[in-house]
Design a protein around this motif. Structure first.
Motif, PDB file in Angstrom:
ATOM      1  N   LYS A  13      42.781 128.339 -65.913  1.00  0.00           N
ATOM      2  CA  LYS A  13      42.775 127.276 -66.928  1.00  0.00           C
ATOM      3  C   LYS A  13      43.906 126.269 -66.683  1.00  0.00           C
ATOM      4  O   LYS A  13      43.765 125.087 -66.935  1.00  0.00           O
ATOM      5  N   LEU A  14      45.025 126.777 -66.162  1.00  0.00           N
ATOM      6  CA  LEU A  14      46.152 125.896 -65.845  1.00  0.00           C
ATOM      7  C   LEU A  14      46.014 125.242 -64.477  1.00  0.00           C
ATOM      8  O   LEU A  14      46.877 124.470 -64.068  1.00  0.00           O
ATOM      9  N   GLY A  15      44.945 125.570 -63.750  1.00  0.00           N
ATOM     10  CA  GLY A  15      44.709 124.962 -62.448  1.00  0.00           C
ATOM     11  C   GLY A  15      45.646 125.470 -61.368  1.00  0.00           C
ATOM     12  O   GLY A  15      45.914 124.761 -60.395  1.00  0.00           O
ATOM     13  N   LYS A  16      46.122 126.687 -61.524  1.00  0.00           N
ATOM     14  CA  LYS A  16      47.069 127.262 -60.555  1.00  0.00           C
ATOM     15  C   LYS A  16      46.335 128.194 -59.601  1.00  0.00           C
ATOM     16  O   LYS A  16      45.440 128.925 -60.001  1.00  0.00           O
ATOM     17  N   THR A  17      46.757 128.166 -58.342  1.00  0.00           N
ATOM     18  CA  THR A  17      46.273 129.164 -57.401  1.00  0.00           C
ATOM     19  C   THR A  17      47.066 130.441 -57.648  1.00  0.00           C
ATOM     20  O   THR A  17      48.109 130.423 -58.304  1.00  0.00           O
ATOM     21  N   GLN A  18      46.598 131.525 -57.079  1.00  0.00           N
ATOM     22  CA  GLN A  18      47.326 132.783 -57.220  1.00  0.00           C
ATOM     23  C   GLN A  18      48.719 132.653 -56.600  1.00  0.00           C
ATOM     24  O   GLN A  18      49.694 133.134 -57.162  1.00  0.00           O
ATOM     25  N   LEU A  19      48.799 131.967 -55.476  1.00  0.00           N
ATOM     26  CA  LEU A  19      50.088 131.792 -54.805  1.00  0.00           C
ATOM     27  C   LEU A  19      51.042 130.950 -55.654  1.00  0.00           C
ATOM     28  O   LEU A  19      52.218 131.292 -55.799  1.00  0.00           O
ATOM     29  N   ASP A  20      50.543 129.855 -56.235  1.00  0.00           N
ATOM     30  CA  ASP A  20      51.380 129.014 -57.101  1.00  0.00           C
ATOM     31  C   ASP A  20      51.913 129.810 -58.290  1.00  0.00           C
ATOM     32  O   ASP A  20      53.089 129.740 -58.620  1.00  0.00           O
ATOM     33  N   ALA A  21      51.012 130.542 -58.942  1.00  0.00           N
ATOM     34  CA  ALA A  21      51.410 131.313 -60.121  1.00  0.00           C
ATOM     35  C   ALA A  21      52.409 132.404 -59.745  1.00  0.00           C
ATOM     36  O   ALA A  21      53.394 132.616 -60.453  1.00  0.00           O
ATOM     37  N   ARG A  23      54.549 132.427 -57.306  1.00  0.00           N
ATOM     38  CA  ARG A  23      55.855 131.772 -57.088  1.00  0.00           C
ATOM     39  C   ARG A  23      56.508 131.407 -58.412  1.00  0.00           C
ATOM     40  O   ARG A  23      57.695 131.615 -58.606  1.00  0.00           O
ATOM     41  N   GLY A  24      55.725 130.827 -59.315  1.00  0.00           N
ATOM     42  CA  GLY A  24      56.249 130.437 -60.618  1.00  0.00           C
ATOM     43  C   GLY A  24      56.744 131.621 -61.441  1.00  0.00           C
ATOM     44  O   GLY A  24      57.678 131.498 -62.226  1.00  0.00           O
ATOM     45  N   LEU A  25      56.109 132.753 -61.248  1.00  0.00           N
ATOM     46  CA  LEU A  25      56.482 133.966 -61.986  1.00  0.00           C
ATOM     47  C   LEU A  25      57.575 134.762 -61.280  1.00  0.00           C
ATOM     48  O   LEU A  25      58.116 135.714 -61.841  1.00  0.00           O
ATOM     49  N   SER A  28      55.389 138.507 -55.975  1.00  0.00           N
ATOM     50  CA  SER A  28      54.579 138.261 -54.778  1.00  0.00           C
ATOM     51  C   SER A  28      53.121 138.024 -55.158  1.00  0.00           C
ATOM     52  O   SER A  28      52.655 138.443 -56.227  1.00  0.00           O
ATOM     53  N   ASN A  29      52.416 137.377 -54.250  1.00  0.00           N
ATOM     54  CA  ASN A  29      50.990 137.143 -54.434  1.00  0.00           C
ATOM     55  C   ASN A  29      50.242 138.471 -54.544  1.00  0.00           C
ATOM     56  O   ASN A  29      49.305 138.613 -55.323  1.00  0.00           O
ATOM     57  N   VAL A  30      50.679 139.464 -53.789  1.00  0.00           N
ATOM     58  CA  VAL A  30      50.051 140.783 -53.822  1.00  0.00           C
ATOM     59  C   VAL A  30      50.230 141.420 -55.205  1.00  0.00           C
ATOM     60  O   VAL A  30      49.290 141.991 -55.768  1.00  0.00           O
ATOM     61  N   GLN A  31      51.443 141.303 -55.768  1.00  0.00           N
ATOM     62  CA  GLN A  31      51.684 141.858 -57.105  1.00  0.00           C
ATOM     63  C   GLN A  31      50.768 141.196 -58.126  1.00  0.00           C
ATOM     64  O   GLN A  31      50.151 141.879 -58.951  1.00  0.00           O
ATOM     65  N   LEU A  32      50.685 139.869 -58.084  1.00  0.00           N
ATOM     66  CA  LEU A  32      49.834 139.159 -59.039  1.00  0.00           C
ATOM     67  C   LEU A  32      48.383 139.586 -58.867  1.00  0.00           C
ATOM     68  O   LEU A  32      47.676 139.814 -59.855  1.00  0.00           O
TER      69      LEU A  32
END
Length: 130
Positions: A13-21, A23-25, A28-32
């Protein structure tokens, strides 16, 4: 809907990729990916970070309500550019305490950032700073 589904829904909904989110959080991408696929459950601190980052409530993420809106008691999230700015490790060091700060302090920091951005508006690389 599971916690993982709700996390994915809010991210999209926020238009974020998994990688962007990720990083923002600060994870790691794997954790997300593991959170979104329900392979991993967040601890209370991580759940709060998800709610803050995805501009929703922990109640929504946990399925206690279907209302994803932040309640009226919390400040509106009108500063996505600021949050993206502080998520950059090179910039965020200056605002490192933002995510854990009381709401009054957060508002001060957002106003300070807006002041800086206004002063820099129209300035090109190499122009002297005012």
């Amino acid at each position: 809907m599971t916690l993982g589904n709700r996390l994915r829904e809010r991210r999209e909904k926020l238009g974020k990729t998994q990688l962007d989110a990720a990083r923002g959080l600060g994870i790691s991408n794997v954790q997300l990916s593991r959170y979104e696929s329900d392979d991993r459950k967040p601890d209370p601190d991580m759940l709060a970070r998800f709610a803050e980052y995805y501009r929703t409530t922990t109640d929504y993420l946990l399925g206690r309500t279907d209302n994803a809106a932040i309640d009226a008691v919390r400040a509106p999230r009108e500063y996505p550019a600021f949050e993206e700015f502080i998520s950059n490790p090179e910039h965020g060091v200056f605002f490192k305490d933002y995510l854990n700060a009381p709401e009054e302090r957060k508002e001060e920091m957002r106003r300070f950032w807006e002041f800086i951005m206004e002063k820099e508006k129209g300035r090109k690389p190499g122009d002297p700073q005012n």
